[in-house]
Design a protein around this motif. Structure first.
Motif, PDB file in Angstrom:
ATOM      1  N   PRO A  61     120.912  85.033 114.580  1.00 50.30           N
ATOM      2  CA  PRO A  61     119.949  85.815 114.294  1.00 50.30           C
ATOM      3  C   PRO A  61     119.848  86.833 114.141  1.00 50.30           C
ATOM      4  CG  PRO A  61     120.764  86.917 116.563  1.00 50.30           C
ATOM      5  CD  PRO A  61     121.606  85.219 115.096  1.00 50.30           C
ATOM      6  N   PRO A  62     118.307  87.443 113.572  1.00 47.58           N
ATOM      7  CA  PRO A  62     117.007  86.987 113.464  1.00 47.58           C
ATOM      8  C   PRO A  62     116.778  85.801 112.644  1.00 47.58           C
ATOM      9  CG  PRO A  62     117.466  88.647 112.313  1.00 47.58           C
ATOM     10  CD  PRO A  62     118.303  88.796 112.155  1.00 47.58           C
ATOM     11  N   ILE A  63     116.001  85.285 113.916  1.00 51.26           N
ATOM     12  CA  ILE A  63     115.619  83.803 112.642  1.00 51.26           C
ATOM     13  C   ILE A  63     114.077  83.712 112.841  1.00 51.26           C
ATOM     14  CG2 ILE A  63     115.549  81.341 112.699  1.00 51.26           C
ATOM     15  CD1 ILE A  63     117.377  81.242 114.570  1.00 51.26           C
ATOM     16  N   LEU A  64     113.511  83.708 111.792  1.00 53.94           N
ATOM     17  CA  LEU A  64     111.411  83.388 111.239  1.00 53.94           C
ATOM     18  C   LEU A  64     111.598  82.021 112.099  1.00 53.94           C
ATOM     19  CD1 LEU A  64     109.095  84.783 111.089  1.00 53.94           C
ATOM     20  CD2 LEU A  64     109.959  84.897 108.787  1.00 53.94           C
ATOM     21  N   TYR A  65     111.043  81.620 112.293  1.00 52.73           N
ATOM     22  CA  TYR A  65     110.345  80.243 112.599  1.00 52.73           C
ATOM     23  C   TYR A  65     108.352  80.468 111.931  1.00 52.73           C
ATOM     24  CZ  TYR A  65     113.904  78.822 115.165  1.00 52.73           C
ATOM     25  OH  TYR A  65     115.017  79.661 116.469  1.00 52.73           O
ATOM     26  N   ARG A  66     108.288  79.477 111.044  1.00 58.42           N
ATOM     27  CA  ARG A  66     106.971  78.789 110.527  1.00 58.42           C
ATOM     28  C   ARG A  66     106.239  77.882 110.507  1.00 58.42           C
ATOM     29  NH1 ARG A  66     110.095  81.007 105.977  1.00 58.42           N
ATOM     30  NH2 ARG A  66     109.651  82.850 105.464  1.00 58.42           N
ATOM     31  N   PHE A  67     104.847  78.094 110.744  1.00 58.25           N
ATOM     32  CA  PHE A  67     104.274  76.916 111.821  1.00 58.25           C
ATOM     33  C   PHE A  67     102.995  76.565 110.248  1.00 58.25           C
ATOM     34  CE2 PHE A  67     106.264  79.247 115.054  1.00 58.25           C
ATOM     35  CZ  PHE A  67     106.566  78.651 115.593  1.00 58.25           C
ATOM     36  N   TYR A  68     103.261  74.406 110.495  1.00 58.21           N
ATOM     37  CA  TYR A  68     102.859  74.268 109.820  1.00 58.21           C
ATOM     38  C   TYR A  68     101.498  73.142 110.001  1.00 58.21           C
ATOM     39  CZ  TYR A  68     105.918  76.395 106.475  1.00 58.21           C
ATOM     40  OH  TYR A  68     106.350  77.378 105.608  1.00 58.21           O
ATOM     41  N   LEU A  82      99.968  77.919 109.125  1.00 60.65           N
ATOM     42  CA  LEU A  82      99.117  78.028 110.451  1.00 60.65           C
ATOM     43  C   LEU A  82      99.423  79.684 110.974  1.00 60.65           C
ATOM     44  CD1 LEU A  82      99.463  75.160 113.007  1.00 60.65           C
ATOM     45  CD2 LEU A  82      97.442  75.631 111.531  1.00 60.65           C
ATOM     46  N   GLY A  83     101.287  80.255 110.959  1.00 61.95           N
ATOM     47  CA  GLY A  83     101.401  81.406 111.282  1.00 61.95           C
ATOM     48  C   GLY A  83     102.534  81.214 111.334  1.00 61.95           C
ATOM     49  N   ASN A  84     103.727  82.413 112.570  1.00 63.38           N
ATOM     50  CA  ASN A  84     105.133  82.860 111.802  1.00 63.38           C
ATOM     51  C   ASN A  84     105.161  83.502 113.460  1.00 63.38           C
ATOM     52  OD1 ASN A  84     105.091  85.529 111.702  1.00 63.38           O
ATOM     53  ND2 ASN A  84     104.100  84.522 108.986  1.00 63.38           N
ATOM     54  N   SER A  85     106.686  83.061 113.920  1.00 60.85           N
ATOM     55  CA  SER A  85     107.230  83.655 115.138  1.00 60.85           C
ATOM     56  C   SER A  85     108.506  84.069 115.062  1.00 60.85           C
ATOM     57  CB  SER A  85     106.572  82.890 116.327  1.00 60.85           C
ATOM     58  OG  SER A  85     107.000  83.730 117.591  1.00 60.85           O
ATOM     59  N   SER A  86     108.739  84.799 115.646  1.00 59.84           N
ATOM     60  CA  SER A  86     109.902  85.457 115.329  1.00 59.84           C
ATOM     61  C   SER A  86     111.240  85.385 116.749  1.00 59.84           C
ATOM     62  CB  SER A  86     110.203  87.175 114.935  1.00 59.84           C
ATOM     63  OG  SER A  86     109.830  87.819 115.215  1.00 59.84           O
TER      64      SER A  86
END
Length: 509
Positions: A329-336, A342-346
């Motif tokens: 961590p930390p890990i950043l997630y991106r959504f497609y 579409l956006g991201n979330s950490s």
């Protein structure tokens, strides 16, 4: 007369004895040759000839001979004479004069000096073999050699009376001396032995440092553990340990204030606390504990979709959950959605992260996510989503049908208005023959032509919806009747009327 003859003979012998002489050099230095000559006798007169030093016989010859000392030393100094023994009674034993020989010192015994007889470990030391030539022999060439415990130092014999030792260590403690000799190798002199004791400084300030590419340690990279001391002399033994196990990872002994231990490729299990120790014979000193984290690149994430029901429909709240099973961590997630972000979330502490999406009809398609912790991004597999249900793809079909139906109705409405205006014009010209308007809805089967001239308003386009309430599709029928040129031809034209039937299927909402 006989007596007189004997007296003459004895007188001659006595005179000859007094004439025996020892010839010796007047000045002798060490290394010089000494030649002693015994003169005054003939070979036929003597039985033997001897040379003496301090009343000790040195050599005996059966004839007249010289005595040679090849290379004089100081101990050759003394009182010398020679003697002869006659062959018969007429020649008595004779002794020469005494010659005093003093061998002078060519150069003094060397003295070994050192820049320090108690040097600190690691410091240089200069050794010097000091001597002095006799003023009468200043032209003599000397060479020098240095020794420690019967071991030759440097490059053996040298014309220089000095020897430089770059660094002295504790094992260099011992007895030292030097020798000086003439180039002709005749005279060699040795100095007294001198004791040199090398002083050792205890180690201090032991520290452990880590070296990794880019300043951070990633799984699979090389790790260097540097153990160092600020002070300390002699051979220093360095050792490395892992606090969790207490076992030694490696040991190195060398003449330096630091040493390195290399781990070629670190693993996730190598993360933890480490320390090192240093020892130069006084005591072992430990460094502070250093925590070494190992960063792990993210693995390929898994995308999971969660919806309220078994099927996704427009208006539903769809949760997209992306998670990488490995990764620091930390890990950043991106959504497609179809490669559109579409956006991201950490996830600051690792694990997965969600992303909520309110569905519309346009949200059908493939979804994916990406995980990134700065060590390389990983993309998930695509997950297809089909939006179904009453608000799903059937609404799309109904909307398309309604649009096509409206276009058809609008088209025929325009045609009807055009026909109406034409019939209205005719009806104005023939108002006497028109019948009153029937206030009822036409049925296609009610065109029976019983009246010679039908009502002109009834010649408007007629729309009839066909189908029951329970049927999803509604059909619209439209009739259009053209106005004849004269009333006489109305019946004929009605019998040959041009009817058009239009069907437009429209979904019910």
């Amino acid at each position: 007369m006989l007596l007189w003859s004997l007296l003459v003979i004895f007188a001659a012998v006595t005179e000859q004895a007094d004439s025996l002489t020892l010839v010796a050099p007047s000045s002798v230095f060490e290394g010089d040759s000494i030649v002693l000559k015994c003169q005054g006798e003939q070979n036929w007169k003597i039985q033997k000839m001897a040379y003496h030093k301090d009343n000790k016989e040195l050599a005996v010859f059966k004839k007249v001979s010289d005595f040679l000392i090849q290379s004089a030393v100081l101990s050759d100094s003394g009182n010398y004479f020679c003697s002869t023994k006659g062959k018969n009674i007429l020649f008595r034993d004779n002794h020469s004069n005494i010659a005093k020989i003093k061998v002078q010192e060519l150069f003094q015994h060397p003295v070994l000096t050192a820049s320090s007889f108690q040097p600190i470990e690691g410091s240089p030391v200069s050794l010097k073999c000091e001597t002095q030539l006799s003023p009468q022999r200043l032209d003599v060439e000397l060479q020098f050699c240095f020794f420690k415990e019967n071991q030759v130092l440097g490059s053996s014999w040298s014309s220089s009376p000095e020897l430089q030792i770059p660094a002295m260590w504790s094992e260099d403690t011992g007895s030292y001396w030097c020798e000086a000799e003439t180039v002709t190798h005749r005279i060699r002199k040795q100095s007294l032995q001198s004791q040199i004791h090398v002083q050792r400084i205890p180690i201090s300030n032991v520290s452990l440092e880590t070296r990794a590419p880019g300043g951070q340690l990633t799984e699979g990279q090389k790790l260097i553990l540097l153990c160092s001391v600020t002070a300390g002399t002699g051979n220093v033994t360095f050792s490395w340990y892992r606090e969790a196990t207490g076992t030694s990872l490696g040991i190195k002994t060398q003449h330096s204030l630091s040493a390195e231990l290399e781990i070629p490729a670190v693993k996730e299990s190598d993360a933890g606390k480490y320390y090192c120790r240093a020892d130069n014979g006084h005591e072992s000193i430990q460094s502070k504990v250093v925590n070494i984290p190992v960063r792990i690149p993210v693995s390929r994430p898994v995308l999971t979709l969660r919806s309220p029901g078994a099927q996704t429909a427009v208006g539903d709240l769809l949760e997209l959950h992306c998670e990488a099973l490995r990764g620091s961590p930390p890990i950043l997630y991106r959504f497609y959605h179809e490669d559109v972000t579409l956006g991201n979330s950490s996830a600051p502490s690792g694990g997965g992260a969600p992303f909520n999406l309110s569905l519309t009809a346009e949200h059908s398609g493939n979804y994916s996510c990406e995980a990134d912790n700065g060590l390389g991004a990983q993309h998930s597999e695509a997950v297809p989503v089909s939006i179904s249900g009453p608000d799903g793809h059937r609404r799309d079909l109904m909307t398309a049908g309604v649009l096509w139906g409206l276009f058809g109705v609008l088209g025929f409405t325009g045609v009807a208005l055009l026909l109406y205006s034409l019939f209205h014009k005719i009806s104005g010209e023939n108002s006497a023959t028109n019948e009153p308007r029937a206030d009822r809805r036409l049925n296609p089967q009610e065109f029976t032509y019983s009246s010679p001239i039908p009502n002109m308003e009834e010649l408007q386009p007629v729309y009839v919806n066909v189908g029951s309430v329970d049927v999803d599709v509604v059909y619209s029928q439209v009739w259009s009747i053209q106005q004849p040129e004269s009333s006489a031809n109305i019946r004929t034209l009605l019998e040959n009327k041009d009817s058009q039937v239009i069907y437009s299927s429209v979904k019910k909402s």
